[in-house]
Write a protein that holds these residues in place. Structure first.
Motif, PDB file in Angstrom:
ATOM      1  N   LEU A   1      75.383   9.150   3.962  1.00  0.00           N
ATOM      2  CA  LEU A   1      75.164   8.690   5.337  1.00  0.00           C
ATOM      3  C   LEU A   1      74.444   9.788   6.126  1.00  0.00           C
ATOM      4  O   LEU A   1      74.973  10.881   6.317  1.00  0.00           O
ATOM      5  CB  LEU A   1      76.502   8.361   5.994  1.00  0.00           C
ATOM      6  N   LEU A   2      73.229   9.487   6.549  1.00  0.00           N
ATOM      7  CA  LEU A   2      72.431  10.429   7.329  1.00  0.00           C
ATOM      8  C   LEU A   2      72.472  10.006   8.790  1.00  0.00           C
ATOM      9  O   LEU A   2      71.745   9.099   9.201  1.00  0.00           O
ATOM     10  CB  LEU A   2      70.979  10.454   6.831  1.00  0.00           C
ATOM     11  N   ARG A   3      73.313  10.625   9.554  1.00  0.00           N
ATOM     12  CA  ARG A   3      73.364  10.317  10.978  1.00  0.00           C
ATOM     13  C   ARG A   3      72.234  11.042  11.712  1.00  0.00           C
ATOM     14  O   ARG A   3      71.641  11.981  11.191  1.00  0.00           O
ATOM     15  CB  ARG A   3      74.725  10.717  11.559  1.00  0.00           C
ATOM     16  N   ARG A   4      71.953  10.592  12.918  1.00  0.00           N
ATOM     17  CA  ARG A   4      70.912  11.245  13.706  1.00  0.00           C
ATOM     18  C   ARG A   4      71.254  12.719  13.897  1.00  0.00           C
ATOM     19  O   ARG A   4      72.394  13.088  14.155  1.00  0.00           O
ATOM     20  CB  ARG A   4      70.776  10.568  15.073  1.00  0.00           C
ATOM     21  N   ARG A   5      70.254  13.571  13.731  1.00  0.00           N
ATOM     22  CA  ARG A   5      70.339  15.018  13.894  1.00  0.00           C
ATOM     23  C   ARG A   5      71.212  15.668  12.813  1.00  0.00           C
ATOM     24  O   ARG A   5      71.654  16.807  12.973  1.00  0.00           O
ATOM     25  CB  ARG A   5      70.842  15.390  15.291  1.00  0.00           C
ATOM     26  N   SER A   6      71.427  14.957  11.704  1.00  0.00           N
ATOM     27  CA  SER A   6      72.170  15.554  10.592  1.00  0.00           C
ATOM     28  C   SER A   6      71.205  16.223   9.617  1.00  0.00           C
ATOM     29  O   SER A   6      70.008  15.926   9.587  1.00  0.00           O
ATOM     30  CB  SER A   6      72.991  14.491   9.861  1.00  0.00           C
ATOM     31  N   LEU A   7      71.757  17.143   8.808  1.00  0.00           N
ATOM     32  CA  LEU A   7      70.971  17.850   7.802  1.00  0.00           C
ATOM     33  C   LEU A   7      71.633  17.644   6.452  1.00  0.00           C
ATOM     34  O   LEU A   7      72.818  17.932   6.275  1.00  0.00           O
ATOM     35  CB  LEU A   7      70.903  19.341   8.137  1.00  0.00           C
ATOM     36  N   CYS A   8      70.865  17.135   5.491  1.00  0.00           N
ATOM     37  CA  CYS A   8      71.361  16.866   4.141  1.00  0.00           C
ATOM     38  C   CYS A   8      70.695  17.832   3.171  1.00  0.00           C
ATOM     39  O   CYS A   8      69.467  17.971   3.165  1.00  0.00           O
ATOM     40  CB  CYS A   8      71.048  15.422   3.747  1.00  0.00           C
ATOM     41  N   HIS A   9      71.495  18.508   2.346  1.00  0.00           N
ATOM     42  CA  HIS A   9      70.972  19.421   1.324  1.00  0.00           C
ATOM     43  C   HIS A   9      71.222  18.818  -0.049  1.00  0.00           C
ATOM     44  O   HIS A   9      72.307  18.300  -0.322  1.00  0.00           O
ATOM     45  CB  HIS A   9      71.658  20.783   1.417  1.00  0.00           C
ATOM     46  N   PHE A  10      70.229  18.865  -0.938  1.00  0.00           N
ATOM     47  CA  PHE A  10      70.454  18.436  -2.312  1.00  0.00           C
ATOM     48  C   PHE A  10      69.755  19.400  -3.262  1.00  0.00           C
ATOM     49  O   PHE A  10      68.652  19.881  -3.004  1.00  0.00           O
ATOM     50  CB  PHE A  10      70.015  16.983  -2.547  1.00  0.00           C
ATOM     51  N   SER A  11      70.454  19.696  -4.359  1.00  0.00           N
ATOM     52  CA  SER A  11      69.945  20.628  -5.356  1.00  0.00           C
ATOM     53  C   SER A  11      70.634  20.306  -6.679  1.00  0.00           C
ATOM     54  O   SER A  11      71.419  19.359  -6.774  1.00  0.00           O
ATOM     55  CB  SER A  11      70.233  22.084  -4.951  1.00  0.00           C
ATOM     56  N   GLY A  12      70.354  21.087  -7.720  1.00  0.00           N
ATOM     57  CA  GLY A  12      71.010  20.868  -9.009  1.00  0.00           C
ATOM     58  C   GLY A  12      70.737  19.483  -9.564  1.00  0.00           C
ATOM     59  O   GLY A  12      69.617  18.980  -9.532  1.00  0.00           O
ATOM     60  N   ASP A  13      71.795  18.820 -10.073  1.00  0.00           N
ATOM     61  CA  ASP A  13      71.631  17.480 -10.640  1.00  0.00           C
ATOM     62  C   ASP A  13      71.113  16.482  -9.608  1.00  0.00           C
ATOM     63  O   ASP A  13      70.321  15.589  -9.935  1.00  0.00           O
ATOM     64  CB  ASP A  13      72.964  16.976 -11.211  1.00  0.00           C
ATOM     65  N   ALA A  14      71.561  16.604  -8.357  1.00  0.00           N
ATOM     66  CA  ALA A  14      71.092  15.689  -7.312  1.00  0.00           C
ATOM     67  C   ALA A  14      69.592  15.829  -7.102  1.00  0.00           C
ATOM     68  O   ALA A  14      68.924  14.866  -6.703  1.00  0.00           O
ATOM     69  CB  ALA A  14      71.834  15.953  -6.004  1.00  0.00           C
ATOM     70  N   ARG A  15      69.062  16.992  -7.402  1.00  0.00           N
ATOM     71  CA  ARG A  15      67.620  17.240  -7.230  1.00  0.00           C
ATOM     72  C   ARG A  15      66.817  16.768  -8.444  1.00  0.00           C
ATOM     73  O   ARG A  15      65.710  16.239  -8.289  1.00  0.00           O
ATOM     74  CB  ARG A  15      67.414  18.743  -7.002  1.00  0.00           C
TER      75      ARG A  15
ATOM     76  N   LEU B   1      66.205  16.635   7.436  1.00  0.00           N
ATOM     77  CA  LEU B   1      66.655  16.556   8.822  1.00  0.00           C
ATOM     78  C   LEU B   1      66.274  15.183   9.357  1.00  0.00           C
ATOM     79  O   LEU B   1      65.106  14.796   9.327  1.00  0.00           O
ATOM     80  CB  LEU B   1      65.991  17.660   9.655  1.00  0.00           C
ATOM     81  N   THR B   2      67.271  14.432   9.836  1.00  0.00           N
ATOM     82  CA  THR B   2      67.070  13.056  10.301  1.00  0.00           C
ATOM     83  C   THR B   2      67.091  13.014  11.823  1.00  0.00           C
ATOM     84  O   THR B   2      68.029  13.501  12.448  1.00  0.00           O
ATOM     85  CB  THR B   2      68.175  12.137   9.737  1.00  0.00           C
ATOM     86  N   LEU B   3      66.060  12.413  12.403  1.00  0.00           N
ATOM     87  CA  LEU B   3      65.946  12.306  13.853  1.00  0.00           C
ATOM     88  C   LEU B   3      65.708  10.853  14.263  1.00  0.00           C
ATOM     89  O   LEU B   3      65.141  10.072  13.504  1.00  0.00           O
ATOM     90  CB  LEU B   3      64.794  13.173  14.376  1.00  0.00           C
ATOM     91  N   GLN B   4      66.149  10.525  15.463  1.00  0.00           N
ATOM     92  CA  GLN B   4      65.948   9.247  16.157  1.00  0.00           C
ATOM     93  C   GLN B   4      66.799   8.113  15.572  1.00  0.00           C
ATOM     94  O   GLN B   4      67.576   7.511  16.283  1.00  0.00           O
ATOM     95  CB  GLN B   4      64.471   8.865  16.197  1.00  0.00           C
ATOM     96  N   SER B   5      66.662   7.768  14.307  1.00  0.00           N
ATOM     97  CA  SER B   5      67.497   6.716  13.717  1.00  0.00           C
ATOM     98  C   SER B   5      68.173   7.265  12.481  1.00  0.00           C
ATOM     99  O   SER B   5      67.556   7.976  11.679  1.00  0.00           O
ATOM    100  CB  SER B   5      66.655   5.499  13.349  1.00  0.00           C
ATOM    101  N   GLY B   6      69.441   6.929  12.322  1.00  0.00           N
ATOM    102  CA  GLY B   6      70.137   7.301  11.107  1.00  0.00           C
ATOM    103  C   GLY B   6      69.643   6.482   9.925  1.00  0.00           C
ATOM    104  O   GLY B   6      68.821   5.569  10.062  1.00  0.00           O
TER     105      GLY B   6
END
Length: 227
Positions: free
Chosen positions: A157-171, A115-120
């Motif tokens: 791209l992680l914008r402010r207040r965005s939520l990024c999920h990663f699992s599998g190969d990305a993890r 979870l990204t806050l304040q700055s992307g």
């Protein structure tokens, strides 16, 4: 959180001047990172948070704000999740920063949410095999700052207040990192030139200005438990 958070990076943060130069902070402020994590990283600098870590994590010990966000993530449709295994909080207090390529500890669990806050920010995923094939490039900030870590990278791209999920190969098979950013000359409200640091997404034509402060909250979950 700062009462038991550790600080990382240089003893004095680096700051961007109007002329585009990057110098130690004249005010001598420490930084640029404050961090709280349940991982066993350095008990002398940071005692473990009250909620713990891994299979022993006690969700009832979470502060109300973190508990609320945890419940909202766990309730998201399309993401079958097991128990919470870690929450890591990172506060960056300077635009001059980077995060080197890494894979989070296996003990965190297979599902990560940022979870990204304040700055992307731009989070760059790199195949582990490609990183190993050209370690010189991937460890040279002057090179990966302009060309990225490998030719196979994927920018998220992680914008402010965005939520990024990663699992599998990305993890497990891809590292994630944040490049140092590039210094760009812009105009302020009066039309005078000013320097700023931008992340680039995909190419240098896609720029996003960094803000001084950025908070990332990383929530790690196990897979569902099937009886």
């Amino acid at each position: 959180a700062r009462s038991y958070a550790s600080s990382g990076g240089p003893p004095v943060r680096l700051v961007l001047q109007d002329d585009g130069s990057i110098v130690p902070d004249p005010a001598g402020r420490p930084g640029p990172m404050w961090r709280v994590t349940g991982r066993a990283e350095d008990d002398e600098m940071q005692p473990p948070p009250p909620w713990g870590y891994g299979a022993a994590l006690n969700a009832s010990a979470l502060p109300p704000g973190l508990a609320m966000v945890t419940k909202r993530i766990a309730a998201l449709a399309g993401y079958p999740l097991g128990p919470l295994r870690d929450i890591t909080l990172n506060l960056r207090t300077s635009r001059v920063c980077r995060l080197d390529p890494h894979v989070d500890p296996l003990e965190d669990g297979p599902n990560g949410f940022i979870l990204t806050l304040q700055s992307g920010a731009v989070l760059t995923f790199s195949p582990v095999d490609a990183i190993r094939a050209d370690q010189k490039r991937a460890s040279n900030p002057a090179v990966f700052g302009m060309r990225s870590f490998t030719d196979n990278d994927l920018d998220c791209l992680l914008r402010r207040r965005s939520l990024c999920h990663f699992s599998g190969d990305a993890r497990y098979r891809w590292t994630h990192a944040i490049r140092p950013g590039v210094v760009v000359a812009l105009q302020d409200e009066s039309g005078a030139p000013r320097a700023c640091i931008c992340d680039w997404w995909g190419t240098m034509e896609n720029l996003m200005e960094r803000k001084d402060d950025r908070i990332s909250l990383v929530f790690s979950f196990a897979d569902p438990i099937h009886e």
